[in-house]
Design a protein around this motif. Structure first.
Motif, PDB file in Angstrom:
ATOM      1  N   GLY A   1       1.017  -0.801  -0.068  1.00 13.20           N
ATOM      2  CA  GLY A   1      -0.264   0.579   0.325  1.00 13.20           C
ATOM      3  C   GLY A   1       0.669   1.146   0.204  1.00 13.20           C
ATOM      4  N   ILE A   2       2.023   1.189   0.404  1.00  8.16           N
ATOM      5  CA  ILE A   2       2.870   2.949   0.660  1.00  8.16           C
ATOM      6  C   ILE A   2       3.698   2.421  -0.741  1.00  8.16           C
ATOM      7  CG2 ILE A   2       4.740   3.082   1.875  1.00  8.16           C
ATOM      8  CD1 ILE A   2       3.663   1.740   4.779  1.00  8.16           C
ATOM      9  N   PHE A   3       3.872   1.393  -1.215  1.00  9.31           N
ATOM     10  CA  PHE A   3       4.427   1.223  -2.070  1.00  9.31           C
ATOM     11  C   PHE A   3       4.169   1.621  -3.413  1.00  9.31           C
ATOM     12  CE2 PHE A   3       5.551  -0.503  -7.193  1.00  9.31           C
ATOM     13  CZ  PHE A   3       6.787  -0.069  -6.313  1.00  9.31           C
ATOM     14  N   ILE A   4       2.261   1.928  -3.677  1.00  8.92           N
ATOM     15  CA  ILE A   4       1.508   2.137  -4.442  1.00  8.92           C
ATOM     16  C   ILE A   4       1.571   3.965  -4.771  1.00  8.92           C
ATOM     17  CG2 ILE A   4      -0.929   2.668  -5.075  1.00  8.92           C
ATOM     18  CD1 ILE A   4      -1.323  -0.625  -4.248  1.00  8.92           C
ATOM     19  N   VAL A   5       1.269   4.445  -2.888  1.00 12.31           N
ATOM     20  CA  VAL A   5       1.516   5.793  -2.770  1.00 12.31           C
ATOM     21  C   VAL A   5       2.187   6.338  -3.220  1.00 12.31           C
ATOM     22  CG1 VAL A   5       1.741   7.427  -1.071  1.00 12.31           C
ATOM     23  CG2 VAL A   5       0.030   5.593  -1.601  1.00 12.31           C
ATOM     24  N   MET A   6       4.172   5.428  -3.269  1.00  9.73           N
ATOM     25  CA  MET A   6       5.226   6.416  -3.191  1.00  9.73           C
ATOM     26  C   MET A   6       5.524   6.469  -4.347  1.00  9.73           C
ATOM     27  SD  MET A   6       7.514   5.345  -0.642  1.00  9.73           S
ATOM     28  CE  MET A   6       9.282   6.147  -0.742  1.00  9.73           C
ATOM     29  N   ALA A   7       4.799   5.117  -5.174  1.00  9.42           N
ATOM     30  CA  ALA A   7       5.111   4.738  -6.700  1.00  9.42           C
ATOM     31  C   ALA A   7       4.645   6.298  -7.483  1.00  9.42           C
ATOM     32  CB  ALA A   7       4.565   3.738  -7.613  1.00  9.42           C
ATOM     33  N   LEU A   8       3.065   6.359  -7.343  1.00  8.26           N
ATOM     34  CA  LEU A   8       2.400   7.764  -8.383  1.00  8.26           C
ATOM     35  C   LEU A   8       3.008   8.966  -7.896  1.00  8.26           C
ATOM     36  CD1 LEU A   8      -1.453   6.391  -7.268  1.00  8.26           C
ATOM     37  CD2 LEU A   8       0.476   6.664  -9.332  1.00  8.26           C
ATOM     38  N   ILE A   9       3.356   9.079  -7.025  1.00  9.32           N
ATOM     39  CA  ILE A   9       4.628  10.380  -6.296  1.00  9.32           C
ATOM     40  C   ILE A   9       5.358  10.645  -7.276  1.00  9.32           C
ATOM     41  CG2 ILE A   9       5.468  11.690  -5.128  1.00  9.32           C
ATOM     42  CD1 ILE A   9       3.620  10.832  -2.726  1.00  9.32           C
ATOM     43  N   TRP A  10       6.489   9.193  -7.043  1.00  9.08           N
ATOM     44  CA  TRP A  10       7.357   9.117  -8.377  1.00  9.08           C
ATOM     45  C   TRP A  10       7.619   9.339  -9.639  1.00  9.08           C
ATOM     46  CZ3 TRP A  10      12.814   7.786  -6.877  1.00  9.08           C
ATOM     47  CH2 TRP A  10      13.343   7.821  -7.724  1.00  9.08           C
ATOM     48  N   ALA A  11       6.197   8.604  -9.788  1.00 13.11           N
ATOM     49  CA  ALA A  11       5.877   8.754 -11.453  1.00 13.11           C
ATOM     50  C   ALA A  11       5.423  10.459 -11.708  1.00 13.11           C
ATOM     51  CB  ALA A  11       4.956   8.256 -11.909  1.00 13.11           C
ATOM     52  N   TRP A  12       5.024  10.879 -11.161  1.00 11.59           N
ATOM     53  CA  TRP A  12       4.251  12.122 -10.848  1.00 11.59           C
ATOM     54  C   TRP A  12       5.733  13.466 -11.001  1.00 11.59           C
ATOM     55  CZ3 TRP A  12       2.445  15.143  -5.826  1.00 11.59           C
ATOM     56  CH2 TRP A  12       1.662  16.623  -6.320  1.00 11.59           C
ATOM     57  N   LYS A  13       6.980  12.963  -9.738  1.00  6.44           N
ATOM     58  CA  LYS A  13       7.697  14.543  -9.641  1.00  6.44           C
ATOM     59  C   LYS A  13       8.584  13.736 -10.201  1.00  6.44           C
ATOM     60  CE  LYS A  13       5.593  16.426  -6.926  1.00  6.44           C
ATOM     61  NZ  LYS A  13       5.376  18.087  -6.577  1.00  6.44           N
ATOM     62  N   VAL A  14       9.498  12.823 -10.999  1.00  2.69           N
ATOM     63  CA  VAL A  14       9.620  12.025 -11.657  1.00  2.69           C
ATOM     64  C   VAL A  14       9.695  11.885 -13.342  1.00  2.69           C
ATOM     65  CG1 VAL A  14      11.965  10.642 -12.129  1.00  2.69           C
ATOM     66  CG2 VAL A  14      11.308  11.250  -9.865  1.00  2.69           C
ATOM     67  N   ASP A  15       8.434  11.324 -13.674  1.00  5.93           N
ATOM     68  CA  ASP A  15       8.592  10.845 -15.303  1.00  5.93           C
ATOM     69  C   ASP A  15       6.987  12.400 -15.636  1.00  5.93           C
ATOM     70  OD1 ASP A  15      10.211   9.406 -14.956  1.00  5.93           O
ATOM     71  OD2 ASP A  15       8.794   7.604 -14.838  1.00  5.93           O
ATOM     72  N   GLY A  16       6.729  12.881 -15.076  1.00  2.17           N
ATOM     73  CA  GLY A  16       5.525  14.043 -15.195  1.00  2.17           C
ATOM     74  C   GLY A  16       4.507  12.676 -15.403  1.00  2.17           C
ATOM     75  N   PHE A  17       4.585  11.838 -15.043  1.00  2.00           N
ATOM     76  CA  PHE A  17       3.650  11.723 -14.730  1.00  2.00           C
ATOM     77  C   PHE A  17       1.750  12.063 -13.952  1.00  2.00           C
ATOM     78  CE2 PHE A  17       0.510   8.740 -12.492  1.00  2.00           C
ATOM     79  CZ  PHE A  17      -0.488   7.899 -13.390  1.00  2.00           C
ATOM     80  N   LYS A  18       0.762  12.624 -14.163  1.00  2.00           N
ATOM     81  CA  LYS A  18      -0.557  13.206 -13.374  1.00  2.00           C
ATOM     82  C   LYS A  18      -1.407  12.347 -13.065  1.00  2.00           C
ATOM     83  CE  LYS A  18      -2.793  17.516 -12.982  1.00  2.00           C
ATOM     84  NZ  LYS A  18      -3.716  17.507 -11.544  1.00  2.00           N
ATOM     85  N   PRO A  19      -1.444  11.904 -11.953  1.00  2.00           N
ATOM     86  CA  PRO A  19      -2.662  11.348 -11.097  1.00  2.00           C
ATOM     87  C   PRO A  19      -3.863  11.967 -11.375  1.00  2.00           C
ATOM     88  CG  PRO A  19      -0.640  11.181  -9.718  1.00  2.00           C
ATOM     89  CD  PRO A  19      -0.578  12.158 -10.447  1.00  2.00           C
ATOM     90  N   ASP A  20      -4.933  11.068 -11.173  1.00  2.00           N
ATOM     91  CA  ASP A  20      -6.310  11.313 -11.767  1.00  2.00           C
ATOM     92  C   ASP A  20      -6.628  10.912 -10.802  1.00  2.00           C
ATOM     93  OD1 ASP A  20      -6.966   8.817 -12.309  1.00  2.00           O
ATOM     94  OD2 ASP A  20      -7.833   8.786 -13.991  1.00  2.00           O
ATOM     95  N   ARG A  21      -8.187  11.577 -10.457  1.00  2.00           N
ATOM     96  CA  ARG A  21      -8.964  11.126  -8.964  1.00  2.00           C
ATOM     97  C   ARG A  21      -8.685  10.063  -8.503  1.00  2.00           C
ATOM     98  NH1 ARG A  21     -13.441  14.035 -11.915  1.00  2.00           N
ATOM     99  NH2 ARG A  21     -14.503  12.464 -12.232  1.00  2.00           N
TER     100      ARG A  21
END
Length: 111
Positions: free
Chosen positions: A68-88
């Protein structure tokens, strides 16, 4: 309370090692980065395995909660490092997983 903060910090450190190490391997194999990216990533991934052993809960709970913690961190990494914008829906799903992870590890149990 200090035990929970220590445990959560260990989850964050393990997450950084797993995501960071995996990212370096990804860059090596998928983005034609130098071989040393892969070797460095592999070493960092091994450190992730070591950090996880510093948790006080048993293996099954630690790895289940870490998911569960990995899921949150992976989305944050993708957002900050890869420019992926998580949706709602990404955010809602990550919060559900994080709440589940906290229940698994931190729920009071009669021992």
């Amino acid at each position: 309370m200090m035990a929970i903060l220590r445990s959560f910090a260990l989850f964050l450190l393990a997450g950084l090692f797993e995501i960071g190490g995996g990212y370096l391997v990804w860059l090596w194999l998928k983005e034609d980065k130098p071989f040393w990216f892969g070797i460095t990533g592999a070493v960092i991934l091994a450190l992730y395995g070591v950090v996880a052993t510093w948790q006080t809960a048993n293996f099954g709970r630690v790895y289940a909660a870490y998911g569960g913690i990995f899921i949150v961190m992976a989305l944050i990494w993708a957002w900050k490092v890869d420019g992926f914008k998580p949706d709602r829906y990404d955010i809602i799903g990550a919060l559900v997983a994080l709440i589940g992870a906290c229940i698994i590890v931190y729920a009071p149990r009669g021992h």
